[in-house]
Design an enzyme around this catalytic site. Structure first.
Site, PDB file in Angstrom:
ATOM      1  N   CYS C  78       9.676  -0.400   1.979  1.00 54.14           N
ATOM      2  CA  CYS C  78       8.946  -1.660   2.181  1.00 54.14           C
ATOM      3  C   CYS C  78       7.461  -1.394   2.325  1.00 54.14           C
ATOM      4  O   CYS C  78       7.025  -0.628   3.196  1.00 54.14           O
ATOM      5  CB  CYS C  78       9.451  -2.368   3.431  1.00 54.14           C
ATOM      6  SG  CYS C  78       8.391  -3.758   3.904  1.00 54.14           S
ATOM      7  N   ILE C  79       6.673  -2.066   1.518  1.00 55.04           N
ATOM      8  CA  ILE C  79       5.232  -1.787   1.517  1.00 55.04           C
ATOM      9  C   ILE C  79       4.556  -2.181   2.828  1.00 55.04           C
ATOM     10  O   ILE C  79       3.714  -1.432   3.348  1.00 55.04           O
ATOM     11  CB  ILE C  79       4.527  -2.481   0.320  1.00 55.04           C
ATOM     12  CG1 ILE C  79       3.058  -2.056   0.250  1.00 55.04           C
ATOM     13  CG2 ILE C  79       4.646  -3.999   0.371  1.00 55.04           C
ATOM     14  CD1 ILE C  79       2.392  -2.337  -1.068  1.00 55.04           C
TER      15      ILE C  79
END
Lengths: 121, 102, 130, 121, 102, 130
Positions: C78-79
């Site tokens: 997840c960025i």
């Protein structure tokens, strides 16, 4: 560092589910070189850390439990286990990988109150 | 299909098992793994809770996590079924959905 | 069957990553498909290529990279969670003005939509955490 | 992606002490764009996530609780709270920052059993 | 000097508060902070436990953590004393040793 | 009074690092001495210089670096815990054959002896964790 302090390691967590037990043991080993008055207390799920016959092979994880047996070589031999924690889990001192002193809650409370430093992980 | 509930925490340390048992529908299954395996053992303060739950749930325990913690199948409560990782996978294919009690 | 996996904790501190890895390995051995492994919260730390565990211990991060390579498993970090925690790929490091990056091979950084998509596309979502 | 699935977010952890509540909310917001059938369940300490009047200023942490109010704008409006969890904590629906449906354990158990996907954080 | 015990977890989720109360010597003090503040509130299933403990322990609650969680001093059990971070520091200077129940 | 601080958890996932920071700040404001802050377990992640939190949130890692600079606080990261988790300074990265490092300014990497020493030298050890 002329003083000698009473250092207590308070172990309340089960092994393997988290790394605290394993990394706490690493602190104890390093700390043994400092010639302080070291005690280890095993309370709640911490008593599971000392369970005999741990075999982590099928999980792929590291089995660090034999290291508790090496503590005596490092002159760490005050290992205290709370009787109530053992009893709640259906365990007795014979289930543990090393010799320990089993204390009642009251006895352990008294011992804890005399410490200078408490390490919790 | 019935839900598979997964519980990975010790019942002595956290409330996840008791919440799972409170909210798991009848006929759903429960897998005890990681520190959750401590609930599967005979002779503890939680044994009776599991024995009671067996009346309405299928309960499984992950053997690799049992062995890692120095426990053997002989110590597991009668009626709790043993699985390995392959068995864990099988349980997730025969149940739906999968609900983790983190 | 098609699985999506969510890993909420980092390597070593919690068993979550170990359990997820063993589950994925067992599922692949049975011929199942792993649609995606999504790393969220501290799970993003699994994607660091800088970890150097002791020789006598498993290398959790490397194990994931190898799995991705051998079985073409889609490992997504997840960025937002990764930025917060200092896990960056080269492009992201450049964009953020950072002088280094640390994403391991086999992982890619993307948005939370990838988790939702995986949960919809897969027949089962299995969550591993604390 | 023609199917519509029932996605349940299971929230069992208190806010602020850990980040799970905050990052779970981020998933809910992103997930709302996928036009699935979304429900949120607040159980155990998860009910504390919705407590009114959270003010994190003195801790230096981020106050994300107003975001729950924005859920309705994202068409996320199935918020279920377990009555038993509220009662154990001396709370009622009036203490919460958004309107919710309060369900008994049995009702919530039935609702959970009908889901396709359960997100736990 | 008496020990200061620190408890940072919710009594509903974990066993740390109950273990602390079982093993805290009489006259020692307890600071409730982070998610531990939920134990300090009136009208919960744990309120009576804290009220009883007040007979043998001084109990403190960290106000910034109380406010962060939407709770106010009015909701705190009578006898539990409020401190801010400066007060937390003061407690650690007037107690010895400091024992964290993680 | 002279304090030693132990931080067992990383930034953001648990409040431990926030609580430790607020405690240290309050102690310094009262004129106390912080002998050392020791970062162990996932606490080592506080020392990454690659984190990029959202603009509207606190920057935990940077906050520690600034505190070290402003008050000469000794921030020590356990080397064994850091290696396991991929927190490396330039020298360590070179020694381990890694192509990048990520230790933030104001932190130094050292052994567990630094924790023991701090606990002996300081008048109080305060532990923050999960």
């Amino acid at each position: 560092m002329g003083v000698t302090k009473k250092l207590l390691y308070l172990n309340r967590k089960a092994p393997h589910g988290t790394i605290y037990a394993q990394e706490a043991l690493e602190v104890v080993l390093i700390g043994s070189a400092f010639e302080q008055d070291i005690s280890l207390a095993f309370v709640d799920d911490g008593v599971y850390q000392l369970k005999k016959q741990q075999d982590t092979k099928a999980t792929g994880m590291k089995n660090f439990s034999p290291t508790y047996r090496a503590l005596d070589d490092y002159d760490v031999n005050k290992l205290y286990v709370e009787q109530e924690s053992l009893a709640a889990r259906g365990l007795s001192a014979e289930d543990l990988i090393v010799p320990v002193q089993v204390l009642s809650s009251a006895e352990l409370a008294a011992l804890m109150a005399t410490q200078d430093v408490v390490f919790s992980f | 299909m019935n839900t598979l509930h997964t519980v990975n925490k010790s019942p002595f340390e956290r409330n996840s098992l008791s919440s799972c048992l409170r909210l798991a529908a009848a006929e759903s299954s429960i897998l005890l793994f990681e520190d959750g395996i401590y609930a599967a053992l005979q002779g503890t303060e939680f044994s009776e809770t599991i024995q009671t739950a067996l009346a309405t749930h299928s309960i499984y325990v992950l053997v690799p996590d049992l062995q890692a913690r120095g426990m053997s199948l002989e110590q597991v409560i009668a009626g709790v079924q043993a699985v390995d990782y392959a068995g864990f996978v099988d349980l997730t294919t025969t149940h739906y959905p999968i609900q983790a009690w983190l | 069957m098609k699985f999506a996996i969510l890993v909420n904790e980092g390597a070593y501190q919690h068993q979550a990553s170990d359990s997820a890895y063993q589950f994925v390995k067992a599922a692949l051995e049975k011929g199942h498909e792993i649609f995606r492994v999504f790393f969220y919260h501290d799970g993003v730390y699994n994607a660091s290529r800088l970890s150097v565990p002791p020789q006598d211990d498993r290398n959790i991060n490397k194990r994931w990279s190898e799995l991705a390579q051998q079985h073409q498993v889609d490992l997504v970090v997840c960025i937002a969670a990764a930025q917060r925690r200092g896990i960056l790929d080269a492009a992201e490091a450049k964009r953020q003005g950072k002088d280094a990056d640390n994403l391991a091979e086999g992982f890619r950084i993307s948005g939370l939509g990838q988790l939702i998509e995986a949960s919809i596309e897969a027949e089962r979502l299995i969550v591993f955490g604390d």
